[in-house]
Design an enzyme around this catalytic site. Structure first.
Site, short mmCIF file in Angstrom:
data_model
loop_
_atom_site.label_atom_id
_atom_site.label_comp_id
_atom_site.label_asym_id
_atom_site.label_seq_id
_atom_site.Cartn_x
_atom_site.Cartn_y
_atom_site.Cartn_z
N GLY A 20 -10.06 1.33 -4.49
CA GLY A 20 -10.19 2.58 -3.74
C GLY A 20 -11.06 2.52 -2.51
O GLY A 20 -11.61 3.54 -2.09
N SER A 21 -11.15 1.36 -1.86
CA SER A 21 -12.00 1.32 -0.65
C SER A 21 -11.34 2.08 0.51
O SER A 21 -12.04 2.70 1.31
CB SER A 21 -12.34 -0.12 -0.25
OG SER A 21 -11.23 -0.80 0.26
N ASN A 22 -10.03 2.06 0.59
CA ASN A 22 -9.38 2.88 1.63
C ASN A 22 -9.52 4.36 1.32
O ASN A 22 -9.71 5.18 2.23
CB ASN A 22 -7.90 2.49 1.77
CG ASN A 22 -7.73 1.27 2.65
OD1 ASN A 22 -7.97 1.34 3.86
ND2 ASN A 22 -7.35 0.16 2.05
N ARG A 74 11.27 6.48 -14.26
CA ARG A 74 10.44 6.72 -13.07
C ARG A 74 10.48 8.18 -12.64
O ARG A 74 9.52 8.71 -12.11
CB ARG A 74 10.91 5.81 -11.92
CG ARG A 74 10.48 4.36 -12.14
CD ARG A 74 10.51 3.58 -10.85
NE ARG A 74 11.85 3.44 -10.33
CZ ARG A 74 12.15 3.16 -9.07
NH1 ARG A 74 11.19 3.02 -8.18
NH2 ARG A 74 13.41 3.00 -8.69
N HIS A 118 -0.51 -0.84 4.60
CA HIS A 118 -0.03 -2.15 4.17
C HIS A 118 -0.85 -3.23 4.89
O HIS A 118 -1.03 -3.15 6.10
CB HIS A 118 1.46 -2.30 4.50
CG HIS A 118 2.03 -3.59 4.01
ND1 HIS A 118 2.27 -3.82 2.67
CD2 HIS A 118 2.36 -4.73 4.66
CE1 HIS A 118 2.75 -5.05 2.52
NE2 HIS A 118 2.81 -5.63 3.71
N GLU A 152 13.07 2.60 1.58
CA GLU A 152 12.95 1.14 1.61
C GLU A 152 11.47 0.75 1.60
O GLU A 152 10.67 1.33 2.34
CB GLU A 152 13.63 0.62 2.89
CG GLU A 152 13.74 -0.89 2.94
CD GLU A 152 14.17 -1.39 4.33
OE1 GLU A 152 13.78 -2.50 4.68
OE2 GLU A 152 14.87 -0.63 5.04
N ASP A 154 7.88 -0.74 2.25
CA ASP A 154 7.13 -1.23 3.41
C ASP A 154 7.93 -1.15 4.71
O ASP A 154 7.82 -2.02 5.59
CB ASP A 154 6.62 -2.68 3.16
CG ASP A 154 5.64 -2.74 2.00
OD1 ASP A 154 5.00 -1.70 1.71
OD2 ASP A 154 5.53 -3.80 1.36
N GLU A 183 -8.42 -1.88 8.14
CA GLU A 183 -7.76 -0.84 7.35
C GLU A 183 -8.62 0.43 7.27
O GLU A 183 -8.13 1.54 7.41
CB GLU A 183 -7.47 -1.33 5.92
CG GLU A 183 -6.43 -2.42 5.84
CD GLU A 183 -6.09 -2.79 4.40
OE1 GLU A 183 -5.90 -1.89 3.56
OE2 GLU A 183 -6.01 -4.00 4.10
#
Ligand code: GAR
Length: 211
Positions: A20-22, A74, A118, A152, A154, A183
């Site tokens: 969770g650094s972002n 899902r 990403h 799709e 990334d 980031e």
């Protein structure tokens, strides 16, 4: 005196699976009065993700939606996610190291309102182990990308991207650390653009903008 109109901040959920650094970078950025988004919910699909503790320490609502009891279903997992997102009246989703893929239906429901970060210069090195693969390919530049999520993996319109050099002697760890620092700067910038409606579903069509 000019009339002041309080602009409502967009309500953001950050989805994580780990450290969770972002997420933390987004939480810190959103503390500024003039930031157009508020981080109001953190959801993890991993019950003991380290980022959950940090979010709790910041008094941000957290939810665990463990994917495992849902098995291959899902859509049922996503219905549970949607339940949390709606309960907290979420406007925008930030995926921040969230390591699950969504169905087309879920992505389309959140079209233009879901960002991902990403650790590579997309469209290069989609998928996993991006730093290892960048070193193996011998590229001289690597980096990070924030993009809107489309079905799709990334792919999707790029909102922000920044390169770092690959240096002689770099290891996977040293390169990852250089990219991660980028980031943490890039994601808050990209969320600002989306929250202000300058990119994405709420953005004006280019043709109607004055030059
Ligand atoms: C980040 O480097 C992020 O770009 C990457 O996982 C890391 C999560 O770190 N995401 C992906 O690889 C998505 N495919 P964090 O939990 O400390 O933010």
């Amino acid at each position: 005196m000019a009339e002041q109109t309080a602009v409502e901040k967009k309500r953001v959920a950050v989805l994580i699976s780990g450290r969770g650094s972002n997420m933390t970078a987004l939480i810190e950025a959103a503390k500024a009065d003039d930031y157009p988004a508020a981080i109001v919910l953190v959801i993890s699909n991993v019950p003991d993700a380290a980022g959950l503790e940090r979010a709790r320490a910041e008094a941000i609502a957290t939810a665990v939606v463990d994917h495992r009891p849902f098995g291959d279903d899902r859509e049922a997992f996503e219905r549970a996610l949607d339940g949390e997102l709606h309960r907290h009246r979420i406007d925008l989703i930030c995926l921040a190291g969230f390591m699950r893929l969504f169905t087309k239906n879920f992505v389309e429901r959140w079209s233009g309102r879901m960002l991902n970060i990403h650790p590579a210069l997309l469209p290069h090195f989609k998928g996993l182990h991006t730093h290892r693969r960048a070193l193996a390919a011998g590229v001289k530049e690597h980096g990070a990308t924030v993009h809107l999520v489309v079905p799709e993996m990334d792919a999707g319109p790029i909102v922000a991207q920044e390169a770092v050099p690959v240096l002689a002697g770099d290891t996977e760890e040293s390169l990852a650390a250089r990219v991660l620092a980028v980031e943490h700067r890039l994601y808050p910038q990209a969320l600002r653009l989306i929250a202000e409606g300058r990119v994405g579903a709420a953005a004006e069509p280019a043709a109607s903008r004055s030059a």
